[in-house]
Design a protein around this motif. Structure first.
Motif, PDB file in Angstrom:
ATOM      1  N   ILE A 107       0.840  -1.204   0.000  1.00 39.48           N
ATOM      2  CA  ILE A 107       0.000   0.000   0.000  1.00 39.48           C
ATOM      3  C   ILE A 107       0.871   1.249   0.000  1.00 39.48           C
ATOM      4  O   ILE A 107       0.637   2.191  -0.758  1.00 39.48           O
ATOM      5  N   ALA A 108       1.926   1.224   0.821  1.00 43.75           N
ATOM      6  CA  ALA A 108       2.858   2.362   0.823  1.00 43.75           C
ATOM      7  C   ALA A 108       3.499   2.511  -0.554  1.00 43.75           C
ATOM      8  O   ALA A 108       3.691   3.625  -1.046  1.00 43.75           O
ATOM      9  N   ALA A 109       3.820   1.374  -1.188  1.00 43.51           N
ATOM     10  CA  ALA A 109       4.438   1.415  -2.523  1.00 43.51           C
ATOM     11  C   ALA A 109       3.499   2.054  -3.544  1.00 43.51           C
ATOM     12  O   ALA A 109       3.926   2.846  -4.389  1.00 43.51           O
ATOM     13  N   MET A 110       2.206   1.721  -3.455  1.00 43.27           N
ATOM     14  CA  MET A 110       1.226   2.309  -4.374  1.00 43.27           C
ATOM     15  C   MET A 110       1.226   3.827  -4.213  1.00 43.27           C
ATOM     16  O   MET A 110       1.193   4.584  -5.183  1.00 43.27           O
ATOM     17  N   TYR A 111       1.295   4.239  -2.943  1.00 41.42           N
ATOM     18  CA  TYR A 111       1.268   5.665  -2.657  1.00 41.42           C
ATOM     19  C   TYR A 111       2.536   6.350  -3.180  1.00 41.42           C
ATOM     20  O   TYR A 111       2.468   7.391  -3.845  1.00 41.42           O
ATOM     21  N   PHE A 112       3.690   5.757  -2.927  1.00 43.51           N
ATOM     22  CA  PHE A 112       4.958   6.341  -3.401  1.00 43.51           C
ATOM     23  C   PHE A 112       4.979   6.407  -4.935  1.00 43.51           C
ATOM     24  O   PHE A 112       5.497   7.352  -5.520  1.00 43.51           O
ATOM     25  N   ASN A 113       4.425   5.384  -5.542  1.00 44.03           N
ATOM     26  CA  ASN A 113       4.404   5.353  -7.006  1.00 44.03           C
ATOM     27  C   ASN A 113       3.579   6.507  -7.556  1.00 44.03           C
ATOM     28  O   ASN A 113       3.944   7.147  -8.551  1.00 44.03           O
ATOM     29  N   LYS A 114       2.461   6.785  -6.871  1.00 39.49           N
ATOM     30  CA  LYS A 114       1.623   7.915  -7.280  1.00 39.49           C
ATOM     31  C   LYS A 114       2.405   9.231  -7.115  1.00 39.49           C
ATOM     32  O   LYS A 114       2.372  10.093  -8.006  1.00 39.49           O
ATOM     33  N   LEU A 115       3.120   9.355  -5.991  1.00 43.17           N
ATOM     34  CA  LEU A 115       3.909  10.577  -5.775  1.00 43.17           C
ATOM     35  C   LEU A 115       4.957  10.720  -6.879  1.00 43.17           C
ATOM     36  O   LEU A 115       5.177  11.797  -7.428  1.00 43.17           O
ATOM     37  N   LYS A 116       5.591   9.594  -7.182  1.00 43.92           N
ATOM     38  CA  LYS A 116       6.623   9.602  -8.223  1.00 43.92           C
ATOM     39  C   LYS A 116       6.037  10.087  -9.549  1.00 43.92           C
ATOM     40  O   LYS A 116       6.620  10.920 -10.234  1.00 43.92           O
ATOM     41  N   SER A 117       4.854   9.575  -9.899  1.00 40.92           N
ATOM     42  CA  SER A 117       4.295   9.959 -11.192  1.00 40.92           C
ATOM     43  C   SER A 117       3.836  11.413 -11.164  1.00 40.92           C
ATOM     44  O   SER A 117       3.978  12.134 -12.154  1.00 40.92           O
ATOM     45  N   THR A 118       3.333  11.871 -10.010  1.00 38.98           N
ATOM     46  CA  THR A 118       2.968  13.291  -9.895  1.00 38.98           C
ATOM     47  C   THR A 118       4.197  14.157 -10.141  1.00 38.98           C
ATOM     48  O   THR A 118       4.149  15.110 -10.921  1.00 38.98           O
ATOM     49  N   VAL A 119       5.295  13.809  -9.493  1.00 39.98           N
ATOM     50  CA  VAL A 119       6.491  14.635  -9.613  1.00 39.98           C
ATOM     51  C   VAL A 119       7.031  14.599 -11.036  1.00 39.98           C
ATOM     52  O   VAL A 119       7.393  15.637 -11.596  1.00 39.98           O
ATOM     53  N   SER A 120       7.051  13.412 -11.661  1.00 40.80           N
ATOM     54  CA  SER A 120       7.623  13.422 -13.000  1.00 40.80           C
ATOM     55  C   SER A 120       6.708  14.134 -13.986  1.00 40.80           C
ATOM     56  O   SER A 120       7.188  14.779 -14.921  1.00 40.80           O
ATOM     57  N   LYS A 121       5.380  14.064 -13.769  1.00 40.12           N
ATOM     58  CA  LYS A 121       4.471  14.815 -14.643  1.00 40.12           C
ATOM     59  C   LYS A 121       4.608  16.321 -14.435  1.00 40.12           C
ATOM     60  O   LYS A 121       4.638  17.087 -15.386  1.00 40.12           O
ATOM     61  N   GLU A 122       4.658  16.731 -13.173  1.00 40.83           N
ATOM     62  CA  GLU A 122       4.670  18.161 -12.874  1.00 40.83           C
ATOM     63  C   GLU A 122       5.995  18.821 -13.246  1.00 40.83           C
ATOM     64  O   GLU A 122       6.021  19.985 -13.632  1.00 40.83           O
ATOM     65  N   THR A 123       7.099  18.100 -13.060  1.00 44.76           N
ATOM     66  CA  THR A 123       8.402  18.744 -13.252  1.00 44.76           C
ATOM     67  C   THR A 123       9.067  18.333 -14.558  1.00 44.76           C
ATOM     68  O   THR A 123      10.062  18.938 -14.939  1.00 44.76           O
ATOM     69  N   LYS A 124       8.554  17.296 -15.211  1.00 44.70           N
ATOM     70  CA  LYS A 124       9.177  16.738 -16.416  1.00 44.70           C
ATOM     71  C   LYS A 124      10.600  16.279 -16.132  1.00 44.70           C
ATOM     72  O   LYS A 124      11.434  16.218 -17.031  1.00 44.70           O
ATOM     73  N   LEU A 125      10.903  16.011 -14.875  1.00 39.27           N
ATOM     74  CA  LEU A 125      12.239  15.549 -14.528  1.00 39.27           C
ATOM     75  C   LEU A 125      12.217  14.031 -14.382  1.00 39.27           C
ATOM     76  O   LEU A 125      11.178  13.439 -14.095  1.00 39.27           O
ATOM     77  N   ASN A 126      13.377  13.451 -14.557  1.00 37.36           N
ATOM     78  CA  ASN A 126      13.519  12.030 -14.352  1.00 37.36           C
ATOM     79  C   ASN A 126      13.739  11.774 -12.856  1.00 37.36           C
ATOM     80  O   ASN A 126      14.647  12.330 -12.253  1.00 37.36           O
ATOM     81  N   ILE A 127      12.865  10.970 -12.246  1.00 39.40           N
ATOM     82  CA  ILE A 127      12.892  10.760 -10.803  1.00 39.40           C
ATOM     83  C   ILE A 127      13.318   9.336 -10.509  1.00 39.40           C
ATOM     84  O   ILE A 127      12.713   8.393 -11.013  1.00 39.40           O
ATOM     85  N   ASN A 128      14.334   9.169  -9.698  1.00 41.61           N
ATOM     86  CA  ASN A 128      14.771   7.821  -9.347  1.00 41.61           C
ATOM     87  C   ASN A 128      15.260   7.751  -7.897  1.00 41.61           C
ATOM     88  O   ASN A 128      14.681   7.068  -7.066  1.00 41.61           O
ATOM     89  N   ASP A 129      16.314   8.500  -7.571  1.00 33.14           N
ATOM     90  CA  ASP A 129      16.835   8.491  -6.198  1.00 33.14           C
ATOM     91  C   ASP A 129      15.904   9.252  -5.271  1.00 33.14           C
ATOM     92  O   ASP A 129      15.403  10.314  -5.621  1.00 33.14           O
ATOM     93  N   VAL A 130      15.720   8.702  -4.075  1.00 34.52           N
ATOM     94  CA  VAL A 130      14.818   9.368  -3.133  1.00 34.52           C
ATOM     95  C   VAL A 130      15.333   9.238  -1.706  1.00 34.52           C
ATOM     96  O   VAL A 130      15.986   8.253  -1.355  1.00 34.52           O
ATOM     97  N   CYS A 131      15.089  10.282  -0.918  1.00 33.29           N
ATOM     98  CA  CYS A 131      15.324  10.203   0.527  1.00 33.29           C
ATOM     99  C   CYS A 131      13.950  10.358   1.186  1.00 33.29           C
ATOM    100  O   CYS A 131      13.211  11.286   0.868  1.00 33.29           O
ATOM    101  N   ILE A 132      13.614   9.422   2.051  1.00 35.20           N
ATOM    102  CA  ILE A 132      12.295   9.435   2.683  1.00 35.20           C
ATOM    103  C   ILE A 132      12.446   9.682   4.170  1.00 35.20           C
ATOM    104  O   ILE A 132      13.280   9.050   4.832  1.00 35.20           O
ATOM    105  N   SER A 133      11.644  10.607   4.699  1.00 28.65           N
ATOM    106  CA  SER A 133      11.711  10.855   6.142  1.00 28.65           C
ATOM    107  C   SER A 133      10.670  10.014   6.861  1.00 28.65           C
ATOM    108  O   SER A 133       9.558   9.808   6.377  1.00 28.65           O
ATOM    109  N   VAL A 134      11.082   9.504   8.013  1.00 30.79           N
ATOM    110  CA  VAL A 134      10.201   8.660   8.830  1.00 30.79           C
ATOM    111  C   VAL A 134      10.302   9.114  10.283  1.00 30.79           C
ATOM    112  O   VAL A 134      11.245   9.798  10.660  1.00 30.79           O
ATOM    113  N   PRO A 135       9.318   8.719  11.103  1.00 31.78           N
ATOM    114  CA  PRO A 135       9.366   9.147  12.501  1.00 31.78           C
ATOM    115  C   PRO A 135      10.461   8.433  13.291  1.00 31.78           C
ATOM    116  O   PRO A 135      10.903   7.342  12.919  1.00 31.78           O
ATOM    117  N   LEU A 136      10.852   9.057  14.374  1.00 28.14           N
ATOM    118  CA  LEU A 136      11.838   8.474  15.294  1.00 28.14           C
ATOM    119  C   LEU A 136      11.439   7.079  15.745  1.00 28.14           C
ATOM    120  O   LEU A 136      12.286   6.230  15.972  1.00 28.14           O
TER     121      LEU A 136
END
Ligand code: ATP
Ligand code: K
Ligand code: MG
Length: 657
Positions: free
Chosen positions: A116-145
């Motif tokens: 489920i988290a993967a589905m969500y990240f995938n959606k974020l990835k596609s939003t970013v590549s559509k909005e910025t026209k940039l190639n998205i691959n490397d990511v840093c993800i923040s999580v709680p302590l």
């Protein structure tokens, strides 16, 4: 690829990318700077983020929110029971992991929290590549302590399933502090500035005490309350009104998930109004049994309702200060972020506890995402960033343990103690008789939050070859508490003693004489012999499972895209019909005979009926239908167009004459 950062929130998620000019938050398809953390499952496709939110109430049983809270947990983890009431879907056991059971594409399906988290990240990835026209691959993800190593692995796996490369998993407040430190230009070079950072979000409350110098950040201590955030306010308010409503109307509004979800949505609205006003209305239209419910609440009433929460505000602050070794007086600033902290009574309590006014130098909603993006950029080979060093702090001590192969030798060592900084590396040397196993575990099981597995990871070390006539050989292992806080073994190799000639340093007075003859001595030295192979078993998904989820996700994404294209094509046909019809009465009227107009009107009417009868035809069928209409339309448009052209020609000729 452009460095990409995700502030993975329980309520909403903020994403940013790094470009040469700087770091920008990316807006989503409806121009919002934050995207609801929601995955909805429909009859034909998934609705993720904004579309999931807008269909949430109508598809309540198949909409998953709140999943950040359970990502990577075993189904039997005690927190799963605590989180269950916050879900409107059924939670399920998926190969021992927690997941959700939903109706999707017309049948019952379960998906693990990681999927489920993967589905969500995938959606974020596609939003970013559509909005910025940039190639998205490397990511840093923040999580709680409070995310365990298991949960951090789960988030990294989710990113991989979404086709991303997780270069680093970082604590929320560490990311925010890095962003602050990098862009703050007036930091001293010598004496560090001590800052307390507080984040109160939708579900949790975190505190970190950091020291900041030019180009360098150290996290000195941190603590959290895992069950303290905006959603607790929403529930307190909604429950208060549910009691009032039940008493007045003899109903049980909580037993109806749709009704209670709407009570919660109105509670959140009221809470936000109360942050700026002393009184707010509470309205839910036809909440249950056609009752239009309305009431109101004052700020003081809310404060009273959440008193038990407010009384706990001091706890994480005191714990974090204790771990940091600093006192309140040592703090230069208290910086507050997170949407949940906007409640005035909370801010008052925070200021009271710290004994100083709060600062808001950081963007409350975007600083974590920007910091995470900068951290991703540090790891990027293509983007040059300002040098910035930072370390985080271990919450729990980690011990490594190995097979005892030589009698009398130690078989374990506490390598990374609680309170120590990471990333860090330690090399150990072991006498070995052959291949061996190593494991990493938490030193003090009693300190761990309930449900955290004691063992963190284990490794098979193979390839140990003894020299002729020897019964043991020395092995050096590089143990690493890596960038993401994972306990790992970076490398292992056998060493052997060899005799080498070493120059004896000149010991005479003054300069070496020109004709000085260097003296050599024979010394014994340890040199690397064979590299050993390391097979890791940790909480990350095994490669075959990862591949399976990756393929499934890719397939679901292409189904979603196809459904999206089909819906678009249907809409195009619909629009074409309306447009053509109105033009037949308007600009096309002079170019069609009565008979033609009659035929075309009938054609359009039939097409409308056809659409109505063909709710789920294939893309090919819709495309053919569209083209059939368009060919007729083009004929008439052609006549109109050539008349227009003639008019233009005539006008030009007149002007030139
Ligand atoms: P978490 O950090 O717990 O995973 P999150 O990052 O999604 O959650 P935030 O985006 O920081 O959380 O904050 C969302 C919370 O802030 C919600 O509970 C929301 O209702 C609350 N909130 C937003 N604006 C206001 C406001 N003006 N007054 C009170 N609460 C607010
Ligand atoms: K957020
Ligand atoms: Mg947050």
């Amino acid at each position: 690829s452009a460095p990409f950062g995700i502030d993975f929130g329980n309520h909403n998620t903020v994403v940013a990318v790094a470009k040469n000019r700087g770091i920008d938050v990316v807006v989503n398809e409806v121009s919002n700077r934050a995207t609801p953390t929601i995955v909805g499952f429909g009859q034909q496709n998934r609705a993720i983020g904004e579309s999931g939110k807008s269909q949430q109430i109508s598809n309540i049983k198949n909409t998953v929110d709140n999943f950040k809270r359970i990502v990577g947990l075993d189904y039997g983890h005690p927190d799963v029971k605590k989180e269950e009431p916050f879900f409107t879907t059924k939670l399920a056991d998926v190969d021992g992991q927690v997941g959700a059971k939903v109706r999707f594409l017309g049948k019952e399906e379960t998906f693990s929290s990681v999927q489920i988290a993967a589905m969500y990240f995938n959606k974020l990835k596609s939003t970013v590549s559509k909005e910025t026209k940039l190639n998205i691959n490397d990511v840093c993800i923040s999580v709680p302590l409070w995310y365990t190593q298991q949960q951090r692995h789960a988030v990294a796996d989710a990113a991989r399933i979404a086709g991303l490369n997780p270069v680093r998993i970082v604590n929320d407040l560490t990311a925010a502090a890095v962003g602050y430190g990098v862009f703050k230009t007036d930091l001293p070079e010598d004496k560090p500035v001590n800052i307390a950072l507080v984040d109160i979000g939708h579900s949790a409350y975190e505190v970190s005490i950091v020291s900041l110098k030019k180009g360098e950040l150290k996290v000195l201590g941190s603590a959290y309350d895992k069950f303290f955030g905006g959603r607790d306010f929403d529930y307190a308010i909604a429950n208060y009104f549910a009691d009032e409503l039940d008493a007045k109307h003899k109903t049980d509004v909580r037993s109806n998930p749709k009704s209670f979800s709407r009570m919660l949505a109105s509670a959140e609205k009221l809470k936000k109004i109360l942050s700026a006003n002393t009184q707010a209305p509470y309205n839910v239209e036809s909440v249950i049994n056609d009752i239009d419910y309305s009431s109101s609440m004052t700020r003081d009433q809310l404060e009273e309702l959440v008193q038990p929460l407010l009384d706990r505000v001091n706890v994480p602050i005191e714990q974090a200060l204790k771990q940091s070794g600093l006192s309140k007086d040592d703090l230069d600033f208290v910086e507050v972020i997170g949407g949940g902290s906007r409640v005035p009574s909370l801010k008052e309590r925070l200021a009271e506890t710290f004994g100083k006014p709060l600062s808001f130098h950081l963007n409350q909603d975007e600083s974590i995402a920007k910091g995470a993006t900068f951290i991703c950029a540090i790891h990027s080979p293509t983007l040059r960033v300002r040098p910035f060093k930072f370390t985080d702090v271990n919450e729990f001590s980690i011990t490594y343990q190995w097979d005892q192969q030589v009698e009398g030798d130690d078989d374990h060592l506490e390598v990374f103690p609680a309170g120590s900084s990471y990333p860090s590396t330690k090399v150990i040397t072991l006498e070995r008789t052959g291949d061996f196993n190593v494991s990493a575990r938490y030193t003090n099981v009693k300190e761990l939050p309930a449900g955290t597995p004691e063992e963190i990871a284990s490794w098979k070390i193979q390839g140990v070859k003894l020299a002729d006539g020897q019964s043991t050989i020395s092995v050096k292992a590089k143990l690493r508490n890596n960038e993401s806080g994972f306990a790992s073994i970076e490398s292992a190799y056998t060493v052997e003693e060899v005799e080498v000639e070493e120059e004896i340093p000149y010991e005479g007075e003054g300069e070496k004489p020109e004709d000085y003859e260097p003296q050599y001595k024979k010394v014994k030295k340890l040199v690397k012999k064979d590299d050993l192979s390391i097979t890791t078993k940790d909480a990350a998904l095994p490669q075959d499972k990862l591949n399976e989820y990756f393929e499934k996700e890719a397939q679901l994404t292409s189904t979603d895209e196809l459904v999206f294209k089909i819906q678009n094509k249907r809409n195009e046909i619909e629009e074409y019909i309306y447009d053509f019809r109105s033009k037949l009465d308007g600009i096309y009227a002079p170019f069609v005979s009565e008979k033609e107009k009659e035929d075309l009107s009938e054609l359009l009417m039939n097409a409308e009926d056809w659409l109505y009868d063909h709710e789920d035809a294939s893309l090919g069928v819709y495309t053919a239908k569209y083209e059939e209409l368009a060919s007729k339309g083009n004929l008439i448009r052609g006549r109109y167009q050539s008349a227009e052209n003639e008019k233009e020609e005539a006008a030009r000729a007149k002007k030139e004459a």
